[in-house]
Write a protein that holds these residues in place. Sequence first.
Motif, PDB file in Angstrom:
ATOM      1  N   ALA A 159      28.960  27.628  79.044  1.00 62.10           N
ATOM      2  CA  ALA A 159      27.719  26.891  79.262  1.00 62.10           C
ATOM      3  C   ALA A 159      26.818  26.979  78.059  1.00 62.10           C
ATOM      4  O   ALA A 159      26.172  26.012  77.664  1.00 62.10           O
ATOM      5  CB  ALA A 159      27.009  27.427  80.512  1.00 62.10           C
ATOM      6  N   THR A 192      19.671  23.770  80.568  1.00 62.32           N
ATOM      7  CA  THR A 192      21.128  23.764  80.692  1.00 62.32           C
ATOM      8  C   THR A 192      21.525  24.775  81.757  1.00 62.32           C
ATOM      9  O   THR A 192      21.153  25.942  81.674  1.00 62.32           O
ATOM     10  CB  THR A 192      21.794  24.138  79.355  1.00 62.32           C
ATOM     11  OG1 THR A 192      21.386  23.211  78.347  1.00 62.32           O
ATOM     12  CG2 THR A 192      23.302  24.115  79.476  1.00 62.32           C
ATOM     13  N   ASP A 193      22.257  24.333  82.749  1.00 65.46           N
ATOM     14  CA  ASP A 193      22.685  25.220  83.828  1.00 65.46           C
ATOM     15  C   ASP A 193      23.545  26.349  83.284  1.00 65.46           C
ATOM     16  O   ASP A 193      24.509  26.114  82.549  1.00 65.46           O
ATOM     17  CB  ASP A 193      23.467  24.433  84.888  1.00 65.46           C
ATOM     18  CG  ASP A 193      22.585  23.482  85.675  1.00 65.46           C
ATOM     19  OD1 ASP A 193      21.354  23.696  85.689  1.00 65.46           O
ATOM     20  OD2 ASP A 193      23.109  22.519  86.263  1.00 65.46           O
ATOM     21  N   GLY A 194      23.207  27.574  83.648  1.00 65.80           N
ATOM     22  CA  GLY A 194      24.010  28.727  83.270  1.00 65.80           C
ATOM     23  C   GLY A 194      23.864  29.173  81.846  1.00 65.80           C
ATOM     24  O   GLY A 194      24.561  30.093  81.420  1.00 65.80           O
ATOM     25  N   SER A 196      20.206  15.549  86.738  1.00 65.41           N
ATOM     26  CA  SER A 196      19.454  16.713  86.265  1.00 65.41           C
ATOM     27  C   SER A 196      18.135  16.321  85.618  1.00 65.41           C
ATOM     28  O   SER A 196      17.238  17.158  85.469  1.00 65.41           O
ATOM     29  CB  SER A 196      20.294  17.514  85.266  1.00 65.41           C
ATOM     30  OG  SER A 196      20.633  16.716  84.147  1.00 65.41           O
TER      31      SER A 196
END
Length: 342
Positions: A28, A38-40, A177
């Motif tokens: 990620a 940004t996820d993670g 998102s």
Amino acid sequence: MGMGTRARGLIGGGMAALALALFAAAPAAAQELVGQPTDGALGLQAAASPLKVEAHMFHDAILMPIITFICLLVLGLIVWIVIRYNKKSNPVPAKWSHNTLVEVIWTVVPVLILVFISLFSFRLLFNYHDMPEPDLTVKVTGNQWNWAYEYPDQAIPEYISNMLPEEEVAQRGMPHSLYRLAADEPMVVPVGANVRLLVTAADVIHAVALPAFGLKTDAVPGRVNETWFRADRPGVYYGQCSELCGVDHAFMPIQINVVSRAEFASWVASKGGSMTPRTADQAPGGTAAQIEAGTTGAVATRNVSSGPMRAASDAVAGQSAPAPAAAPAPAAPVPAAAPAAQ
């Protein structure tokens, strides 16, 4: 012996879990998005301005090593005390209550660490306040619950920026998102330009926060706060209001489109503005003096038109302004008629 084995097992398990988390987050982090969360991902958002680059260095090279060292030191001391001074390993407790040398060390060392951190912290703070000559000025007003932008240098009157509804985000083919991040009327600035923001609010306290540029400035009713940024690369960057301002606080996104100079000139023309800046008193909605006087009634006035654009304005005005017509000479007074002879 049993306590020591359990403690070592806990430490080993914690380190294994941490390593696994870092390994899982690595992909990620490698695919980190620019200008948005940004996820993670680990760490701060990717920097897109010089100030944020300096903030990254301060965080990554100064704060994180010091924090990590202190955490590991404290953890090691706790584990050592648990193992060395538990009841089984130390059945007869010591009788002393303090140690002067230890107390001096744990007082002086933190002070030295804080002084060391302050050297880099103050330098970064001064850079935020040491704004270079601005290329353009944007007045930002927080409302319940949207943002208003005005470009006095380009004679662009105030316009409102609202959050894009969820269905419109999908219609435009944008990833979900970006819901609650995308705006219908973004702020637009040219790449590489020094942008001065005059930040205020119309009702309650808001806050302009845009992580990619390292911005976080309160919008306070009755006063004008000033900050600046310079975007190093084109793109779309997102932020949000970061001050709890009411029931729709979560629906106040900030979108900044960084474009080329030519694209910025086209956008200015589409808004009815001009890249040849007019004098500040001609700009609709005005100058920083009008902004501040209208907002506070007491803040010292100053002109927002400055830098290269203001110089161009003065040059154009000096070349195109017609010479003032000469004032007509006042007529000579007419003498009164002499009285007739008797």
